[in-house]
Write a protein that holds these residues in place. Structure first.
Motif, PDB file in Angstrom:
ATOM      1  N   GLU A   1      26.586  44.968  16.812  1.00  0.00           N
ATOM      2  CA  GLU A   1      26.157  45.144  15.409  1.00  0.00           C
ATOM      3  C   GLU A   1      27.149  46.032  14.647  1.00  0.00           C
ATOM      4  O   GLU A   1      27.514  45.755  13.501  1.00  0.00           O
ATOM      5  CB  GLU A   1      24.738  45.725  15.369  1.00  0.00           C
ATOM      6  CG  GLU A   1      23.681  44.682  15.764  1.00  0.00           C
ATOM      7  CD  GLU A   1      22.276  45.260  15.953  1.00  0.00           C
ATOM      8  OE1 GLU A   1      21.330  44.455  16.091  1.00  0.00           O
ATOM      9  OE2 GLU A   1      22.146  46.493  16.007  1.00  0.00           O
ATOM     10  N   GLN A   2      27.660  47.074  15.309  1.00  0.00           N
ATOM     11  CA  GLN A   2      28.674  47.938  14.666  1.00  0.00           C
ATOM     12  C   GLN A   2      29.967  47.139  14.408  1.00  0.00           C
ATOM     13  O   GLN A   2      30.594  47.258  13.358  1.00  0.00           O
ATOM     14  CB  GLN A   2      28.985  49.146  15.558  1.00  0.00           C
ATOM     15  CG  GLN A   2      27.862  50.182  15.602  1.00  0.00           C
ATOM     16  CD  GLN A   2      27.995  51.134  16.806  1.00  0.00           C
ATOM     17  OE1 GLN A   2      28.882  50.948  17.673  1.00  0.00           O
ATOM     18  NE2 GLN A   2      27.130  52.126  16.865  1.00  0.00           N
ATOM     19  N   GLU A   3      30.330  46.301  15.362  1.00  0.00           N
ATOM     20  CA  GLU A   3      31.565  45.516  15.218  1.00  0.00           C
ATOM     21  C   GLU A   3      31.420  44.471  14.102  1.00  0.00           C
ATOM     22  O   GLU A   3      32.371  44.192  13.367  1.00  0.00           O
ATOM     23  CB  GLU A   3      31.911  44.828  16.541  1.00  0.00           C
ATOM     24  CG  GLU A   3      32.470  45.768  17.605  1.00  0.00           C
ATOM     25  CD  GLU A   3      33.925  46.141  17.334  1.00  0.00           C
ATOM     26  OE1 GLU A   3      34.168  47.253  16.832  1.00  0.00           O
ATOM     27  OE2 GLU A   3      34.815  45.308  17.594  1.00  0.00           O
TER      28      GLU A   3
ATOM     29  N   HIS B   1      33.854  36.768  23.223  1.00  0.00           N
ATOM     30  CA  HIS B   1      34.526  38.014  22.879  1.00  0.00           C
ATOM     31  C   HIS B   1      34.214  38.451  21.450  1.00  0.00           C
ATOM     32  O   HIS B   1      33.134  38.189  20.931  1.00  0.00           O
ATOM     33  CB  HIS B   1      36.029  37.869  23.130  1.00  0.00           C
ATOM     34  CG  HIS B   1      36.717  36.850  22.275  1.00  0.00           C
ATOM     35  ND1 HIS B   1      36.223  36.379  21.081  1.00  0.00           N
ATOM     36  CD2 HIS B   1      37.897  36.219  22.445  1.00  0.00           C
ATOM     37  CE1 HIS B   1      37.065  35.525  20.550  1.00  0.00           C
ATOM     38  NE2 HIS B   1      38.080  35.406  21.352  1.00  0.00           N
ATOM     39  N   ILE B   2      35.197  39.079  20.872  1.00  0.00           N
ATOM     40  CA  ILE B   2      35.075  39.699  19.546  1.00  0.00           C
ATOM     41  C   ILE B   2      34.633  38.668  18.499  1.00  0.00           C
ATOM     42  O   ILE B   2      34.087  39.008  17.457  1.00  0.00           O
ATOM     43  CB  ILE B   2      36.455  40.303  19.204  1.00  0.00           C
ATOM     44  CG1 ILE B   2      36.379  41.280  18.057  1.00  0.00           C
ATOM     45  CG2 ILE B   2      37.489  39.237  18.973  1.00  0.00           C
ATOM     46  CD1 ILE B   2      37.647  42.113  17.950  1.00  0.00           C
ATOM     47  N   GLY B   3      34.798  37.384  18.828  1.00  0.00           N
ATOM     48  CA  GLY B   3      34.373  36.308  17.918  1.00  0.00           C
ATOM     49  C   GLY B   3      32.889  36.372  17.597  1.00  0.00           C
ATOM     50  O   GLY B   3      32.437  35.915  16.555  1.00  0.00           O
ATOM     51  N   MET B   4      32.100  36.974  18.511  1.00  0.00           N
ATOM     52  CA  MET B   4      30.661  37.126  18.248  1.00  0.00           C
ATOM     53  C   MET B   4      30.454  37.990  17.005  1.00  0.00           C
ATOM     54  O   MET B   4      29.495  37.846  16.268  1.00  0.00           O
ATOM     55  CB  MET B   4      29.975  37.825  19.436  1.00  0.00           C
ATOM     56  CG  MET B   4      29.587  36.936  20.567  1.00  0.00           C
ATOM     57  SD  MET B   4      28.478  35.604  20.075  1.00  0.00           S
ATOM     58  CE  MET B   4      26.938  36.208  20.671  1.00  0.00           C
ATOM     59  N   ALA B   5      31.406  38.923  16.794  1.00  0.00           N
ATOM     60  CA  ALA B   5      31.232  39.887  15.686  1.00  0.00           C
ATOM     61  C   ALA B   5      31.903  39.391  14.407  1.00  0.00           C
ATOM     62  O   ALA B   5      31.572  39.836  13.314  1.00  0.00           O
ATOM     63  CB  ALA B   5      31.828  41.242  16.075  1.00  0.00           C
TER      64      ALA B   5
END
Ligand code: ASP
Length: 327
Positions: free
Chosen positions: A309-311, A93-97
């Motif tokens: 990439e934006q996140e 999830h968002i952890g990638m960002a």
């Protein structure tokens, strides 16, 4: 086999490999979806739902394997190092960002070490509390938090997890300090919250809705900008309308392969993912948990990569402001 025929065989198989013909049989053995959190949590639930829906379009067994720890970075590293053959994928999830900004020493680089197979869904989070908490509304909880500043235990799934990020945003918006209690996933954290060992948690609706419906935890707010049209949450206010103006935390999940996975394999996997996400039963199950299936260009590899990439950019600013880092 003499030298000439050996060389000819090598040449033919090399040509086949590059032309993608070697992958025409893909997948010819089970595929593993790695979940970088403990079984039973929201990421695990999403991955198992996805595995079920992928079996038909891939005509292959799709397994889920949990490699938890360090806010999802241990499981992510496992896939970054895996053989780029399409048989070991990551559901994260968002952890990638956030990991690139939170972890000083990461054993992988995002986005460089991954191929992007598509963004799958978006999940709102909820602010939930142990059932023994006296507060029965966000307003009452806010008073309790200010009276107990510095004494509140707030569970999360490790540095960089969605629950951790939501908690960072909550503390910064409420100007309060709480003690983070990390777990290998929000499934074990939920058990302690229901048991009263910790006080609060930001948890994705995916995992929170059943406990809220079962009155095993208290729900105070949802973290998305809009209320959720779920029976258990329709009356629950957003944090934004409860005074934390503009508060909006959505947790997204995507699917990744190791960098260098052949284009023919990536195309096959992305096509299967698009088919799986159109499956009516899957949509029904996910929407019943407050999840929104992605149907826009972020479901394409290019759109998914651009979004992440934006996140990475967006969260680096939030994390810098919070001053939080991890080893
Ligand atoms: N996604 C994590 C899990 O499934 C929870 C989190 O990141 O907060 O446990």
């Amino acid at each position: 086999m003499n030298m000439l025929s050996k060389r000819a065989t090598w040449l033919v198989s090399a040509l086949a490999f590059t032309s993608g013909a070697a992958w025409a049989e893909f997948p010819d053995r089970p595929i593993t979806l790695v979940v970088p959190f403990a079984a039973g949590g929201p990421s695990d639930k999403i991955a198992r739902d996805l595995a079920e829906a992928l079996r038909k379009p891939l005509a292959q067994t799709v397994l889920v394997d949990n490699t938890a720890g360090a806010g999802g970075t241990i499981g992510s590293a496992r896939v970054a190092r895996a053989n780029p053959d399409g048989y070991t994928l990551l559901v994260h999830h968002i952890g990638m960002a956030t990991a690139p900004s939170l972890y000083k020493k990461l054993p992988f680089k995002t986005p460089d070490d991954f191929e992007f197979l598509g963004l799958v869904n978006e999940a709102p989070s909820t602010l939930i509390g142990r059932p023994t908490l006296a507060a029965s509304s966000f307003a009452e909880l806010r008073t309790w938090i200010s009276e107990n500043d510095g004494k509140i235990n707030l569970a999360n799934a490790g540095v960089g997890s969605a629950s951790h990020l939501c908690a960072l945003m909550l503390q910064s918006a409420m100007k309060s300090t709480m003690t983070a209690v990390p777990y290998k996933g929000t499934a074990p954290a939920m058990n302690d919250l229901m048991g009263g060992q910790v006080d609060l948690m930001c948890e994705q609706a995916t995992n929170a809705v059943p406990q809220i419906e079962g009155k095993k935890v208290k729900v105070y707010a949802v973290t998305s900008a809009r209320r959720l049209a779920l029976p258990a949450l329709a009356q629950v206010p957003t944090l934004s309308e409860s005074g934390l103006n503009g508060f909006d935390v959505q947790v997204w999940h995507g699917v990744y392969a190791p960098r260098g996975t052949p284009p023919a394999v990536l195309a096959r996997l992305n096509a299967a993912l698009q088919t799986a996400l159109r499956e009516p039963d899957l949509i029904k199950r996910q929407e019943a948990l407050g999840l929104r299936i992605v149907t826009d260009e972020r479901l394409t590899p290019a759109g998914h990569r651009q979004f992440v990439e934006q996140e990475i950019e967006r969260w680096s600013k939030v994390i810098q402001k919070s001053g939080v880092t991890a080893e």
